[in-house]
Design a protein around this motif. Structure first.
Motif, PDB file in Angstrom:
ATOM      1  N   THR A 275       0.815  -1.206   0.000  1.00 29.70           N
ATOM      2  CA  THR A 275       0.000   0.000   0.000  1.00 29.70           C
ATOM      3  C   THR A 275       0.857   1.268   0.000  1.00 29.70           C
ATOM      4  O   THR A 275       1.918   1.335   0.622  1.00 29.70           O
ATOM      5  N   ASP A 276       0.367   2.278  -0.712  1.00 29.69           N
ATOM      6  CA  ASP A 276       0.887   3.647  -0.643  1.00 29.69           C
ATOM      7  C   ASP A 276       2.369   3.740  -0.990  1.00 29.69           C
ATOM      8  O   ASP A 276       3.101   4.552  -0.411  1.00 29.69           O
ATOM      9  N   ASN A 277       2.819   2.925  -1.948  1.00 31.12           N
ATOM     10  CA  ASN A 277       4.202   2.999  -2.407  1.00 31.12           C
ATOM     11  C   ASN A 277       4.296   3.790  -3.710  1.00 31.12           C
ATOM     12  O   ASN A 277       3.350   3.837  -4.491  1.00 31.12           O
ATOM     13  N   LEU A 278       5.464   4.365  -3.955  1.00 28.92           N
ATOM     14  CA  LEU A 278       5.784   4.954  -5.248  1.00 28.92           C
ATOM     15  C   LEU A 278       6.672   3.970  -6.002  1.00 28.92           C
ATOM     16  O   LEU A 278       7.753   3.609  -5.521  1.00 28.92           O
ATOM     17  N   VAL A 279       6.205   3.525  -7.170  1.00 35.05           N
ATOM     18  CA  VAL A 279       6.928   2.563  -8.000  1.00 35.05           C
ATOM     19  C   VAL A 279       7.182   3.256  -9.331  1.00 35.05           C
ATOM     20  O   VAL A 279       6.304   3.338 -10.186  1.00 35.05           O
ATOM     21  N   SER A 280       8.397   3.764  -9.524  1.00 38.59           N
ATOM     22  CA  SER A 280       8.637   4.682 -10.629  1.00 38.59           C
ATOM     23  C   SER A 280       9.989   4.431 -11.285  1.00 38.59           C
ATOM     24  O   SER A 280      11.008   4.251 -10.609  1.00 38.59           O
TER      25      SER A 280
END
Length: 425
Positions: A275-280
């Motif tokens: 949850t609520d991760n930045l995957v970039s």
């Protein structure tokens, strides 16, 4: 230093002057502090060196030390690991693994030391090049764990059957494992989860799990910056197998896998909550630029930003081999694939996908938003598909034999997808 430890009484503080100390030290069960003259001063830490000359672990805690056993302000280097036979549970079976463990620091037998403000570097072991934590609950904070290596797992650190470990505010960088967990490997469950939080995990390398690998364990992995790690096979940032960790509020940025899972791999019956991760900006050569989910895994993937990832198949996510994930309220945007499924590629699986924004993804072939094949069944509820592009199926490409399950009427939003909204073979 060891002579001072032998002479110390409970509660004593041993202050070590700068210099190179060619020895191995063992706290021998004592609640004492062993520190440099100024653990907060990086130059002092760099100049106060314990070097084992590749003979055994540099520092050992194996006598059920408590949190009052403190190691602070040293450069720990030249460790070759402690030779031991440790019992591990692998696929439900207890086996004894004989190897060298914990090149820099060896922690075992329900020990709970405090490890803080050290530089742990250029140590080697078969498992746990920098540190080994076995059936113990240390607090490890504010350390630089750098350029350690292992042949069997956990280049920076190997954690086995440990409950209540705290790994916080460390920089874990440039470590290498020939197998899994370039930065950290976690294996086996304890009575309470270990906590891995607020760490910088960068530039580590391994076959699987360049940053972290989690095997049959349920740690809490939160608020970490996991950046620029590399997997020679799968899971450049994190590789999860037969495990159900809580993975929340991390940044997975610019990691690269030579095969699959540029950021996160969820494998074989795992059920993590993500949850609520930045995957970039992550990349996988074969598939799953951001996520790879496969083989009966059923993660919940909720409220993440999955953007700017790239792969041959499944720029954002690749869901395959009988997986059953639930995707809720994610931003899946700006991902790119050279072939199929810029946002998601679904192969022989049954995902439930609700409330996501799947937009501005670009497939050089088919399935700008989602590519669905191999008798998959995909449930789509209240998602937005906007400005995705491909040769066929701007929003959704549905191959023959696969099925969409939609509300009646269809409550997904389709706008500006090129060349069409839904293409059915």
């Amino acid at each position: 230093i060891q002579e001072a430890i032998n002479a110390a009484a409970e509660g004593d503080v041993i202050v070590v002057a700068p210099g190179i100390y060619n020895e191995n030290i063992n706290f021998a069960g004592k609640s004492i502090t062993v520190q440099s003259t100024n653990p907060e001063d990086k130059e002092v830490v760099e100049q106060t060196v314990i070097d084992a000359g590749r003979s055994g672990a540099v520092v050992t805690f194996e006598s059920s030390e408590k949190e009052g056993a403190v190691l602070s302000g040293f450069t720990i280097t030249g460790g070759g690991g402690k030779s031991a036979g440790l019992e591990m549970e692998i696929e439900g079976e207890t086996v004894e693994e004989i190897a060298s463990y914990g090149g820099g620091i060896f922690i075992a037998n329900r020990s709970e030391p405090t490890i803080t403000n050290n530089i742990i570097t250029k140590n080697v072991a078969e498992r746990g090049g920098g540190l080994l934590v076995y059936n113990s609950a240390p607090t490890i904070t504010g350390n630089l764990i750098k350029d350690n290596s292992s042949t069997g797992g956990g280049g920076g650190m190997f954690v086995v059957q440990s409950a209540g470990l705290i790994l916080r505010d460390n920089e874990i960088t440039g470590n290498i494992s020939n197998r899994s967990g370039g930065g950290i490997a976690v294996s086996g469950k304890g009575d309470e989860p270990s906590v891995i939080e607020n760490n910088i995990i960068t530039g580590n390398r391994a076959q699987n799990g360049g940053g972290l690998a989690v095997f049959e364990a349920d740690p809490e992995i939160r608020n970490n910056n996991i950046i620029g790690n590399h997997a020679y096979q799968d899971g450049a940032a994190i590789y999860v197998i037969r495990s159900s960790p809580d993975i929340s509020e991390n940044e997975f940025i610019d990691n690269q896998a030579d095969a699959r899972g540029g950021a996160v791999v969820v494998h074989s019956g795992s059920s993590p909550v993500i949850t609520d991760n930045l995957v970039s900006g992550n990349e996988a050569i074969t598939g799953g630029g951001g996520f790879l989910i496969l083989m009966d895994a059923d993660p919940t993937i909720d409220s993440n930003i999955i953007t700017g990832n790239r792969s041959r198949r499944g720029g954002g996510l690749l869901i395959a081999e009988g997986a059953f994930p639930t995707l809720l309220n994610n931003e899946i945007t700006g991902n790119i694939t050279e072939r199929f499924g810029a946002g998601l590629y679904v192969l022989a699986s049954e995902p439930y996908i609700e409330g996501n924004n799947i937009s501005d993804n670009d497939s050089r072939r088919d399935g700008g938003g989602i590519y669905i094949t191999e008798e998959s069944v995909v449930t789509l509820i209240e998602n937005t598909f906007e400005n995705n592009s491909s040769n066929k199926g701007g929003a959704v490409y549905l191959a023959e034999g696969s099925m969409l399950e939609l509300n009646d009427p269809d409550d997904n939003i389709y706008e500006g997808n090129v060349p069409d909204q839904i293409h059915e073979e």
